[in-house]
Design a protein around this motif. Sequence first.
Motif, PDB file in Angstrom:
ATOM      1  N   TYR A 126       0.844  -1.189   0.000  1.00  0.00           N
ATOM      2  CA  TYR A 126       0.000   0.000   0.000  1.00  0.00           C
ATOM      3  C   TYR A 126       0.881   1.241   0.000  1.00  0.00           C
ATOM      4  O   TYR A 126       2.011   1.218   0.509  1.00  0.00           O
ATOM      5  CB  TYR A 126      -0.890   0.036   1.252  1.00  0.00           C
ATOM      6  N   SER A 127       0.329   2.339  -0.515  1.00  0.00           N
ATOM      7  CA  SER A 127       1.000   3.634  -0.343  1.00  0.00           C
ATOM      8  C   SER A 127       0.900   4.058   1.109  1.00  0.00           C
ATOM      9  O   SER A 127       1.880   4.410   1.754  1.00  0.00           O
ATOM     10  CB  SER A 127       0.357   4.686  -1.254  1.00  0.00           C
ATOM     11  N   ASN A 128      -0.316   4.026   1.636  1.00  0.00           N
ATOM     12  CA  ASN A 128      -0.597   4.214   3.060  1.00  0.00           C
ATOM     13  C   ASN A 128      -1.817   3.354   3.355  1.00  0.00           C
ATOM     14  O   ASN A 128      -2.888   3.587   2.783  1.00  0.00           O
ATOM     15  CB  ASN A 128      -0.884   5.684   3.383  1.00  0.00           C
ATOM     16  N   VAL A 129      -1.665   2.351   4.192  1.00  0.00           N
ATOM     17  CA  VAL A 129      -2.702   1.325   4.307  1.00  0.00           C
ATOM     18  C   VAL A 129      -4.044   1.903   4.730  1.00  0.00           C
ATOM     19  O   VAL A 129      -5.092   1.560   4.164  1.00  0.00           O
ATOM     20  CB  VAL A 129      -2.241   0.185   5.242  1.00  0.00           C
ATOM     21  N   VAL A 130      -4.067   2.808   5.698  1.00  0.00           N
ATOM     22  CA  VAL A 130      -5.339   3.358   6.164  1.00  0.00           C
ATOM     23  C   VAL A 130      -5.953   4.255   5.104  1.00  0.00           C
ATOM     24  O   VAL A 130      -7.151   4.163   4.806  1.00  0.00           O
ATOM     25  CB  VAL A 130      -5.155   4.109   7.494  1.00  0.00           C
ATOM     26  N   ASP A 131      -5.137   5.132   4.494  1.00  0.00           N
ATOM     27  CA  ASP A 131      -5.648   6.008   3.437  1.00  0.00           C
ATOM     28  C   ASP A 131      -6.203   5.199   2.268  1.00  0.00           C
ATOM     29  O   ASP A 131      -7.266   5.519   1.718  1.00  0.00           O
ATOM     30  CB  ASP A 131      -4.539   6.935   2.922  1.00  0.00           C
TER      31      ASP A 131
END
Length: 268
Positions: free
Chosen positions: A146-151
């Motif tokens: 992911y680039s940022n998992v939550v985003d």
Amino acid sequence: MQQIRTRVMGILNVTPDSFSDGGNFQTFDDALLQAEALIGAGADILDVGGESTRPYAEPVSLEEELARTIPLIKAVRSRHTIPISIDTTKAEVARQALAAGADIINDISALKKDPEMIAVAASTNVPVIIMHMQGTPADMQNRPSYSNVVDDILAFLEERINWMVQNGVNRERIIVDPGIGFGKTITHNLSIIKHLDRFRSLGLQVLLGHSRKSFLGHLTGLEAEQRDLPTAVVSALAVPHQVDIIRVHDVAATRQALQVAEAIFQAE
């Protein structure tokens, strides 16, 4: 302080190959006894599934999934008023489960796998749980990134929510699940749990399904069936994030953990 009570969803896998309890409740009688045990332990919702979604799981036929789930749902409904969730990606299973007495659709594919599922969801007034998963159960643990998992999960869920609303599902009926263990590394899972409060930004109910997952095994060295204590710890940690539903195998341990966590969170 606002009074809160996190609901506990008890897992009932009527499968031979689920990762922690596969085969334990494969017969109708065993499954019904387990349903009674989960309800007796304080489950608020019963989640019935007839197809394993563990990593590298193989799909089962429509006929087999129906045979595993529908008689059980009918039997539980004839005895109890507890809300029943059908854990399926197949529209026909969801349709027949609702007719048999189920109250909730729980689709780990976020209505992407079966193009007919949106019609089932739109034609009813039941809650619909959508989950984030990178890939499929057959390949989701092959180097997830992911680039940022939550985003990234938030963006996916928002896209699916908007699509469902455009296709006739009331937004208020949608429940979101970030999908612990579904195409995530240990680091991804820990980040999701640390930032659970961010999923409240969607304005919808949030479900957390971390029970006995492999990241707990990596952290503790415990086998799947031994992970109810670390599962309960995570459940308690979810309370300040105001997670609405915790999906677990061991309802009694989770209920106790939530009682303590909720009392602490609500203290002055």
